[in-house]
Design an enzyme around this catalytic site. Structure first.
Site, mmCIF file in Angstrom:
data_model
loop_
_atom_site.group_PDB
_atom_site.id
_atom_site.type_symbol
_atom_site.label_atom_id
_atom_site.label_comp_id
_atom_site.label_asym_id
_atom_site.label_seq_id
_atom_site.Cartn_x
_atom_site.Cartn_y
_atom_site.Cartn_z
ATOM 1 N N PRO A 19 0.711 -1.366 -0.155
ATOM 2 C CA PRO A 19 -0.106 0.082 0.015
ATOM 3 C C PRO A 19 1.088 1.355 0.067
ATOM 4 O O PRO A 19 2.172 1.221 -0.133
ATOM 5 C CB PRO A 19 -0.719 -0.040 1.251
ATOM 6 C CG PRO A 19 0.272 -0.924 2.153
ATOM 7 C CD PRO A 19 0.971 -1.971 1.381
ATOM 8 N N PHE A 21 2.569 4.422 1.634
ATOM 9 C CA PHE A 21 3.187 4.635 3.030
ATOM 10 C C PHE A 21 3.957 3.604 3.580
ATOM 11 O O PHE A 21 4.052 3.401 4.719
ATOM 12 C CB PHE A 21 2.367 5.431 3.799
ATOM 13 C CG PHE A 21 1.621 6.627 3.270
ATOM 14 C CD1 PHE A 21 2.204 7.594 2.823
ATOM 15 C CD2 PHE A 21 0.188 6.647 3.356
ATOM 16 C CE1 PHE A 21 1.601 8.738 2.323
ATOM 17 C CE2 PHE A 21 -0.705 7.683 2.709
ATOM 18 C CZ PHE A 21 0.109 8.679 2.384
ATOM 19 N N GLY A 23 6.967 2.319 2.387
ATOM 20 C CA GLY A 23 8.264 2.511 2.020
ATOM 21 C C GLY A 23 8.797 1.639 0.815
ATOM 22 O O GLY A 23 9.803 1.271 0.577
ATOM 23 N N GLU A 94 6.529 3.290 -9.215
ATOM 24 C CA GLU A 94 5.092 3.443 -9.721
ATOM 25 C C GLU A 94 4.435 2.647 -10.845
ATOM 26 O O GLU A 94 3.814 3.335 -11.710
ATOM 27 C CB GLU A 94 4.763 4.832 -9.977
ATOM 28 C CG GLU A 94 5.329 5.963 -8.591
ATOM 29 C CD GLU A 94 4.546 5.495 -7.182
ATOM 30 O OE1 GLU A 94 3.396 5.044 -7.297
ATOM 31 O OE2 GLU A 94 4.901 6.021 -6.134
ATOM 32 N N GLN A 96 2.154 0.620 -11.402
ATOM 33 C CA GLN A 96 0.635 0.465 -11.528
ATOM 34 C C GLN A 96 0.125 1.597 -12.474
ATOM 35 O O GLN A 96 -0.954 1.306 -12.703
ATOM 36 C CB GLN A 96 0.141 0.307 -9.865
ATOM 37 C CG GLN A 96 0.196 1.805 -9.361
ATOM 38 C CD GLN A 96 1.214 2.403 -8.646
ATOM 39 O OE1 GLN A 96 2.028 1.613 -8.515
ATOM 40 N NE2 GLN A 96 1.170 3.797 -8.468
ATOM 41 N N CYS A 188 -5.833 -1.177 8.213
ATOM 42 C CA CYS A 188 -5.977 -2.436 8.295
ATOM 43 C C CYS A 188 -7.145 -2.782 7.558
ATOM 44 O O CYS A 188 -7.851 -2.138 7.306
ATOM 45 C CB CYS A 188 -5.671 -2.899 9.516
ATOM 46 S SG CYS A 188 -7.311 -2.709 10.589
ATOM 47 N N HIS A 191 -10.395 -1.707 9.400
ATOM 48 C CA HIS A 191 -10.725 -0.184 9.370
ATOM 49 C C HIS A 191 -11.034 0.413 8.136
ATOM 50 O O HIS A 191 -11.112 1.566 7.977
ATOM 51 C CB HIS A 191 -9.876 0.693 10.251
ATOM 52 C CG HIS A 191 -9.712 0.226 11.939
ATOM 53 N ND1 HIS A 191 -9.063 -0.448 12.627
ATOM 54 C CD2 HIS A 191 -10.765 0.461 12.721
ATOM 55 C CE1 HIS A 191 -9.299 -0.590 13.930
ATOM 56 N NE2 HIS A 191 -10.560 -0.194 14.068
#
Length: 220
Positions: A19, A21, A23, A94, A96, A188, A191
């Site tokens: 996802p 953030f 790294g 990047e 994607q 997660c 959430h």
């Protein structure tokens, strides 16, 4: 260049994905910086649609590296053929955001002896796979999946959450929207929210039946 595996006629693909953030670009930069110690020549690419940093890939801690931007993944071939010194490693950040021809490009590069590093988001804000990334994962020899931290509970953050006006984006909004902290966060699976996401009736029924079953057990 020092005598090492990168100097032999062998190619492969390494994918770093996860996802936002997590790294990914930072890990890609780390792998590339490490090559400098062995005098390994590399060339970095990224899709032009990523306008956050012009002609650079950049980690969120500020580290960066020059890159060649492309609209069409086949432009990677033209750039490589125009270089005075042929690189041993090709890095694509990047991925994607590229069209699906990037999969064939990565395959052709590895088949031709290049070591190919790819960094990409695994899923969109709907928590559905980017098919480009999924296909690269299938053909890659090495796959490294990273996670972030859920901003609600601190559990492994595996789902990118898009936020508009302090609320989760609706399911029917466009998939691609370039942004950073002001637009995205990480959650997660428990959430992560996708208002308006359709679910098959079978799934709705199972979840409802399970809730009722557990509730009845608690009341006994």
């Amino acid at each position: 260049m020092k005598n090492n595996a990168f100097g032999k006629e062998k190619g492969w693909i390494e994918l770093i994905y996860g996802p936002m953030f997590a790294g990914k670009s930072e890990e890609l930069l780390r792998k590339l910086k490490r090559l400098d110690y062995a005098d390994v020549i590399y060339q970095v690419f990224k899709p032009k649609i990523d306008t956050r940093t012009k002609n650079k890939i950049m980690s969120r801690d500020g580290r960066n590296m020059d890159s060649f931007e492309f609209d069409n993944p086949y432009e990677i071939f033209d750039k490589l053929l125009s270089l005075e010194v042929n690189p041993h490693v090709v890095a694509i950040d990047e991925a994607q955001f590229a069209d699906e021809s990037i999969v064939d490009v990565c395959q052709a590069l590895a088949d031709s002896g290049y070591i190919v590093y790819v960094s990409a988001l695994d899923k969109n804000f709907k928590n559905e796979p980017f098919m480009v990334t999924a296909k690269i994962a299938c053909i890659a020899e090495y796959v490294e999946k990273l996670s972030a931290i859920c901003t609600d509970c601190g559990a492994p953050g595996t789902a990118t959450q898009r936020i508009i006006n302090d609320k989760p984006s609706n399911y029917d909004e466009p998939v691609v929207q370039i942004g950073n902290y002001e637009t995205y966060t990480v959650k997660c699976r428990h959430h992560h929210k996708i208002p308006g996401k359709p679910f098959p009736e079978e799934i709705k029924k199972f979840k409802s039946d399970l809730r009722n079953l557990l509730k009845n057990k608690e009341n006994k």
